[in-house]
Write an enzyme that holds these catalytic residues in place. Structure first.
Site, PDB file in Angstrom:
ATOM      1  CG  ASP A 173       5.597   4.144   1.566  1.00  0.00           C
ATOM      2  OD1 ASP A 173       5.864   4.822   2.448  1.00  0.00           O
ATOM      3  OD2 ASP A 173       4.913   3.836   0.707  1.00  0.00           O
ATOM      4  CE  LYS A 198       0.219   6.261   7.068  1.00  0.00           C
ATOM      5  NZ  LYS A 198      -1.209   6.401   6.984  1.00  0.00           N
ATOM      6  CG  PHE A 225      -1.809   1.154   1.212  1.00  0.00           C
ATOM      7  CD1 PHE A 225      -3.199   1.078   0.491  1.00  0.00           C
ATOM      8  CD2 PHE A 225      -1.432   2.267   1.658  1.00  0.00           C
ATOM      9  CE1 PHE A 225      -3.993   2.223   0.472  1.00  0.00           C
ATOM     10  CE2 PHE A 225      -2.485   3.522   1.480  1.00  0.00           C
ATOM     11  CZ  PHE A 225      -3.841   3.261   0.839  1.00  0.00           C
TER      12      PHE A 225
HETATM   13  C1  LIG Z   1       3.134   2.904   3.469  1.00  0.00           C
HETATM   14  C2  LIG Z   1       2.013   3.896   3.022  1.00  0.00           C
HETATM   15  N1  LIG Z   1       2.591   4.611   2.008  1.00  0.00           N
HETATM   16  C3  LIG Z   1       1.976   5.803   1.461  1.00  0.00           C
HETATM   17  C4  LIG Z   1       0.871   6.093   2.131  1.00  0.00           C
HETATM   18  C5  LIG Z   1      -0.141   6.928   1.656  1.00  0.00           C
HETATM   19  O1  LIG Z   1      -0.241   8.160   2.549  1.00  0.00           O
HETATM   20  P1  LIG Z   1      -1.172   9.581   2.435  1.00  0.00           P
HETATM   21  O2  LIG Z   1      -2.646   8.767   3.180  1.00  0.00           O
HETATM   22  O3  LIG Z   1      -0.691  10.568   3.411  1.00  0.00           O
HETATM   23  O4  LIG Z   1      -1.260   9.627   1.384  1.00  0.00           O
HETATM   24  C6  LIG Z   1       0.276   5.182   3.262  1.00  0.00           C
HETATM   25  C7  LIG Z   1      -0.945   5.788   3.996  1.00  0.00           C
HETATM   26  O5  LIG Z   1      -1.621   4.771   4.638  1.00  0.00           O
HETATM   27  C8  LIG Z   1       0.999   4.105   3.861  1.00  0.00           C
HETATM   28  O6  LIG Z   1       0.646   3.476   4.848  1.00  0.00           O
END
Ligand SMILES: Cc1ncc(COP(=O)(O)O)c(C=O)c1O
Length: 457
Positions: free
Chosen positions: A233, A262, A148
């Protein structure tokens, strides 16, 4: 307008407003699972409702509130910034606060040299895709099954769960999935020499899946060998969540790009960051006429930058990375000790304060039959039979890790106290214990959920 008076006046209209003007399905979900509480105050690890009931927040706004909510140090810094009437978003200018935050971030991730700021995790992923393509001259991006990375088009093209894509195609071309934790498959995908980047979450948020110890170091070696950029990520795992500042440190891996968001602003302002090697950055911003070739209007805004600086200071002063490691280790171990006692509970996994409890089909006939009936109605429904009573009976807010998973996930604030940890342990034991009583109150709930699921098909 007096905003607090307005809130008070309209406090009974909140669900109706959302039903009418926003996402009515979300309102339905909240009513169905009984999470339709009107929270009126938030402090540290807790949410409070209008009656003054206290809820322990193990969801942390999907991992945003590592410092807990409304941390006074961040509030103070933001008040100072607002009171000072500082200039910002001049655009044809450079931001002092952004320079300072970039310096502090690179101090924590010293093998990288440059920072790009944006407003969210998904924007950090979009930037990483563009930077990787631009820097390598290749177009293919590899991502993992179960991944994700966000929900904008680039990030969605790297999503390992088909359900998020339904109805939104076509997506970005040249994005290819490789199976999680499978080095041979990764090497096969890399060996054509046409892959710009391999993006991964060090621990996958979707199921709290931790790769085997050899995976990430070997993946890094393979990427270097084939000229592919390694993109971590760390949007969810970064900033101390797993007991290291970045989770890749558990495996001694130094990616070419590290993505943060986050928790970076302490939960006060949208903020994302891409940390990268200078050579990559310089390929993107390589001429004066490309000085604004990638960016966004609100990137580097003062509130986000100041909140980021304050957040990093709190993480250091309160030793939150160390706290996540020690308290998280203890919690993992104590929750893990429940596994031999309960047939449904198969495994407790994760690192630091990113914890997953995996449930599965039991051995004994009565429980097995109940499990199968529930699974037939909707795979993954069992976990709601854990999260709903955790909330209703114990006032603990938690989540099912992802669609169709059998994993209940805890992402507590890193400031969680020992007493909070006890609260969690007692509640989990009570609810899991009850789930083993068929028939019983948890299975009455299961029946209700199953009939909802069947009606919604
Ligand atoms: C690992 C990861 N990458 C990217 C995102 C996307 O972040 P955002 O919701 O701030 O766009 C999330 C969101 O849950 C995430 O858990």
């Amino acid at each position: 307008m007096k905003i607090l008076e307005l809130l008070q006046e309209r406090r009974d209209d909140v669900f109706a407003l959302h039903e009418q003007y926003l996402n009515a399905q979300m309102v339905r979900v909240l009513h169905t699972i009984g999470f339709d509480v009107r929270y009126t105050k938030a402090e540290g690890s807790y949410l409070f409702d209008a009656e003054g009931n206290r809820y322990l927040d193990l969801l942390s706004g999907w991992g945003v509130f590592a410092l807990g909510r409304n941390h006074p140090r961040v509030v103070e810094v933001l008040r100072d910034v607002l009171a000072a009437e500082l200039p910002q978003l001049v655009q044809l200018d450079v931001s002092p606060l952004a320079g300072l935050l970039a310096e502090r971030l690179i101090a924590r991730v010293p093998y990288l040299e440059k920072v790009f700021f944006c407003n969210s995790g998904t924007e950090a992923v979009e930037a990483a895709i563009k930077f990787a393509r631009c820097a390598t001259g290749r177009s293919k991006i590899l991502y993992l099954s179960g991944a994700f990375h966000g929900l904008t088009y680039g990030a969605l093209s790297l999503n390992g769960d088909e359900r998020f894509r339904e109805g939104f195609g076509p997506l970005l071309p040249d994005c290819e999935v490789v199976p999680f934790d499978d080095l041979e498959a990764l090497e096969r995908a890399l060996c054509g020499g046409d892959v710009a980047a391999f993006i991964f979450e060090p621990i996958q948020g979707h199921g709290v899946d931790v790769p085997s110890d050899a995976y990430l170091p070997e993946a890094a070696r393979l990427c270097a060998k084939h000229g592919t950029l390694l993109v971590a990520d760390e949007v969810q795992t970064g900033l101390g969540r797993t007991g290291r500042f970045c989770a890749v440190e558990h495996w001694g891996v130094e990616p070419d790009l590290v993505l943060l968001a986050k928790a970076l602003s302490g939960g006060f302002a949208p903020l994302g960051a891409v940390l990268t090697r200078k050579a990559i950055f310089d390929r993107v911003f390589n001429r004066m006429d490309r000085a604004v070739v990638h960016g966004s209007t609100f990137g580097k805004n003062n509130l986000a930058m100041a909140a980021g600086l304050a957040t990093l200071e709190v993480i250091e002063e309160e030793r939150l990375v160390e706290r996540a490691a020690s308290l998280g280790g203890e919690l993992l171990q104590k929750l893990g000790a429940l596994v031999p006692r309960f047939e449904f509970l198969k495994e407790v996994r994760g690192k630091g304060l990113m914890i997953g409890m995996r449930f599965g089909e039991p051995e004994s006939l009565k429980l097995k039959t109940a499990w199968k009936l529930l699974e037939r109605a909707n795979a993954g429904l069992f976990c709601q039979m854990i999260t709903i009573p955790l909330f209703a009976r114990h006032r603990i807010l938690s989540q099912v890790a992802g669609h169709g998973t059998h994993v209940v996930k805890f992402l507590p604030p890193l400031i969680l106290s020992e007493a909070d940890a006890q609260w969690v342990l007692g509640a989990v034991e009570d609810v899991v214990n009850d789930a083993h009583r068929v028939p019983g109150s948890v299975w009455d709930l299961g029946k209700k959920l199953a009939s909802h699921a069947v009606r919604n098909r």
